[in-house]
Motif scaffolding. Structure first.
Motif, PDB file in Angstrom:
ATOM      1  N   GLN A 112       3.806   5.484  -5.685  1.00 13.30           N
ATOM      2  CA  GLN A 112       3.694   5.486  -7.146  1.00 13.30           C
ATOM      3  C   GLN A 112       2.632   6.480  -7.620  1.00 13.30           C
ATOM      4  OE1 GLN A 112       2.910   1.382  -8.068  1.00 13.30           O
ATOM      5  NE2 GLN A 112       5.022   0.737  -7.678  1.00 13.30           N
ATOM      6  N   LYS A 113       1.494   6.507  -6.898  1.00 11.71           N
ATOM      7  CA  LYS A 113       0.437   7.461  -7.250  1.00 11.71           C
ATOM      8  C   LYS A 113       0.914   8.894  -7.057  1.00 11.71           C
ATOM      9  CE  LYS A 113      -3.589   4.516  -6.333  1.00 11.71           C
ATOM     10  NZ  LYS A 113      -4.798   4.333  -5.492  1.00 11.71           N
ATOM     11  N   LYS A 114       1.668   9.114  -5.959  1.00 13.94           N
ATOM     12  CA  LYS A 114       2.189  10.449  -5.671  1.00 13.94           C
ATOM     13  C   LYS A 114       3.134  10.910  -6.782  1.00 13.94           C
ATOM     14  CE  LYS A 114       4.809  13.010  -2.155  1.00 13.94           C
ATOM     15  NZ  LYS A 114       5.520  12.899  -0.851  1.00 13.94           N
ATOM     16  N   MET A 115       4.036  10.005  -7.204  1.00 14.64           N
ATOM     17  CA  MET A 115       4.976  10.345  -8.278  1.00 14.64           C
ATOM     18  C   MET A 115       4.251  10.537  -9.600  1.00 14.64           C
ATOM     19  SD  MET A 115       8.218   7.857  -7.375  1.00 14.64           S
ATOM     20  CE  MET A 115       9.167   8.548  -8.720  1.00 14.64           C
ATOM     21  N   ALA A 116       3.232   9.715  -9.838  1.00 17.99           N
ATOM     22  CA  ALA A 116       2.460   9.846 -11.079  1.00 17.99           C
ATOM     23  C   ALA A 116       1.721  11.185 -11.108  1.00 17.99           C
ATOM     24  CB  ALA A 116       1.473   8.691 -11.209  1.00 17.99           C
ATOM     25  N   LYS A 117       1.173  11.568  -9.947  1.00 21.46           N
ATOM     26  CA  LYS A 117       0.467  12.847  -9.865  1.00 21.46           C
ATOM     27  C   LYS A 117       1.430  14.014 -10.073  1.00 21.46           C
ATOM     28  CE  LYS A 117      -2.679  15.568  -7.001  1.00 21.46           C
ATOM     29  NZ  LYS A 117      -1.958  16.836  -7.256  1.00 21.46           N
ATOM     30  N   GLN A 131       0.832  -1.206   0.000  1.00 20.79           N
ATOM     31  CA  GLN A 131       0.000   0.000   0.000  1.00 20.79           C
ATOM     32  C   GLN A 131       0.864   1.253   0.000  1.00 20.79           C
ATOM     33  OE1 GLN A 131      -2.434  -0.755   3.471  1.00 20.79           O
ATOM     34  NE2 GLN A 131      -4.154  -1.544   2.240  1.00 20.79           N
ATOM     35  N   SER A 132       1.962   1.228   0.758  1.00 26.04           N
ATOM     36  CA  SER A 132       2.881   2.352   0.784  1.00 26.04           C
ATOM     37  C   SER A 132       3.531   2.555  -0.585  1.00 26.04           C
ATOM     38  CB  SER A 132       3.957   2.124   1.850  1.00 26.04           C
ATOM     39  OG  SER A 132       4.904   3.165   1.842  1.00 26.04           O
ATOM     40  N   GLU A 133       3.922   1.438  -1.226  1.00 28.34           N
ATOM     41  CA  GLU A 133       4.521   1.530  -2.565  1.00 28.34           C
ATOM     42  C   GLU A 133       3.525   2.091  -3.575  1.00 28.34           C
ATOM     43  OE1 GLU A 133       5.847  -2.363  -3.477  1.00 28.34           O
ATOM     44  OE2 GLU A 133       7.556  -2.308  -2.094  1.00 28.34           O
ATOM     45  N   ILE A 134       2.289   1.597  -3.496  1.00 25.29           N
ATOM     46  CA  ILE A 134       1.258   2.083  -4.428  1.00 25.29           C
ATOM     47  C   ILE A 134       0.980   3.571  -4.210  1.00 25.29           C
ATOM     48  CG2 ILE A 134      -1.199   1.902  -5.016  1.00 25.29           C
ATOM     49  CD1 ILE A 134      -0.952  -1.127  -4.398  1.00 25.29           C
ATOM     50  N   ALA A 135       0.923   3.997  -2.923  1.00 23.27           N
ATOM     51  CA  ALA A 135       0.692   5.411  -2.617  1.00 23.27           C
ATOM     52  C   ALA A 135       1.830   6.268  -3.158  1.00 23.27           C
ATOM     53  CB  ALA A 135       0.546   5.605  -1.107  1.00 23.27           C
TER      54      ALA A 135
END
Length: 226
Positions: free
Chosen positions: A68-73, A62-66
C-alpha cells in the motif's frame, strides 16, 4: 441398526469437512481455512495479530502495508511529476508572455524614437533648405540605406571632387550646390547578402532612386541640377 449408524457417521463427517480448504501460507506450510486458497484470511489489523503473536498474519499484513505504501508513493510521485510539468509549462508560457511584452515595449519605444528623430531631421532639413535658398543654392542630400550594413561609397562632394569611403548604412551626406552642378552617389554592398539603396534629395524632394539586391551589388544615383 449398524448400517444406520454407519450412514449417520458418514453424514456427520461429510458436513464437518464442508467448506474447508487446504492451502499453503506465506512460508509454504499447509493450513486449513474456510476461504478459497489465495483469499486473505488475515482480515484484522496488524496490531491485533501482533497482540496474539500470529506470525503468519503479521507478515501478511506487513506485506500488505508495504505494498500500500509502495502504491501510495507511486501515486504521489506521478502527481508530483504532473505538478512539476504543469509548473514548468506555466513558467515557459510566462517567459514567452514576458518576452512578447518586452518586445512590444521596445517596438513602441523605437517607433516613438524614430518619429521624434524624423521630426527633428525634418526641422533641420527645412532650416537648411531655407538657408540654401537664401544664398541662391540647392540643399542636397545623398542618402544610402538598405539591409546591407557595411557599404563602400563613391561620391562627388560639394567641391565637385570625387571621394571614396567605407561607411555604415544608413548614411547621409548633406551640402549646398549651385544650379548646373553634377551630383553623383554610388554605394556597393560589402557583403554577399542584403540590399543597398541610394537616392539624391534636392530641397527635401527625392530624385534618381536606385537599388541593388545582388551579392556585392552596386546602386548608383546621379543627376545634374537644372
Amino acid at each position: 441398526m449398524l448400517k444406520l449408524i454407519a450412514i449417520a457417521l458418514l453424514t456427520i463427517g461429510s458436513n464437518a469437512w464442508a467448506g474447508v480448504f487446504i492451502c499453503a501460507d506465506a512460508q509454504g506450510n499447509k493450513i486449513f481455512q474456510d476461504k478459497p486458497c489465495g483469499a486473505s484470511f488475515c482480515t484484522k489489523s496488524l496490531e491485533y495479530y501482533q497482540s496474539v503473536s500470529d506470525q503468519s498474519c503479521i507478515k501478511q499484513k506487513q506485506s500488505e502495508i508495504a505494498e500500500q505504501k509502495k502504491m501510495a508513493k507511486a501515486k504521489a510521485d506521478a502527481e508530483e511529476a504532473i505538478r512539476l510539468a504543469q509548473a514548468e509549462k506555466e513558467e515557459r508560457l510566462s517567459r514567452i508572455k514576458w518576452r512578447a511584452e518586452q518586445d512590444e515595449k521596445l517596438r513602441q519605444e523605437a517607433e516613438a524614437h524614430a518619429i521624434k528623430l524624423a521630426e527633428a531631421q525634418k526641422r533641420e532639413a527645412d532650416k537648411a533648405i531655407r538657408a540654401a535658398k537664401s544664398r541662391g543654392k540647392y540643399y542636397v542630400q545623398y542618402v544610402v540605406s538598405g539591409s546591407a550594413k557595411y557599404v563602400g561609397i563613391t561620391m562627388r562632394n560639394s567641391s565637385g571632387n570625387t571621394e571614396q569611403h567605407d561607411v555604415t548604412s544608413p548614411w547621409v551626406y548633406e551640402f549646398e550646390a549651385a544650379e548646373g552642378s553634377s551630383l553623383y552617389i554610388s554605394a556597393q554592398n560589402s557583403n554577399d547578402y542584403g540590399d543597398v539603396n541610394t537616392i539624391i534629395k534636392i530641397n527635401g524632394m527625392p530624385f534618381s532612386p536606385a537599388q541593388s539586391t545582388s551579392d556585392y551589388g552596386i546602386a548608383t544615383s546621379s543627376l545634374i541640377l537644372r
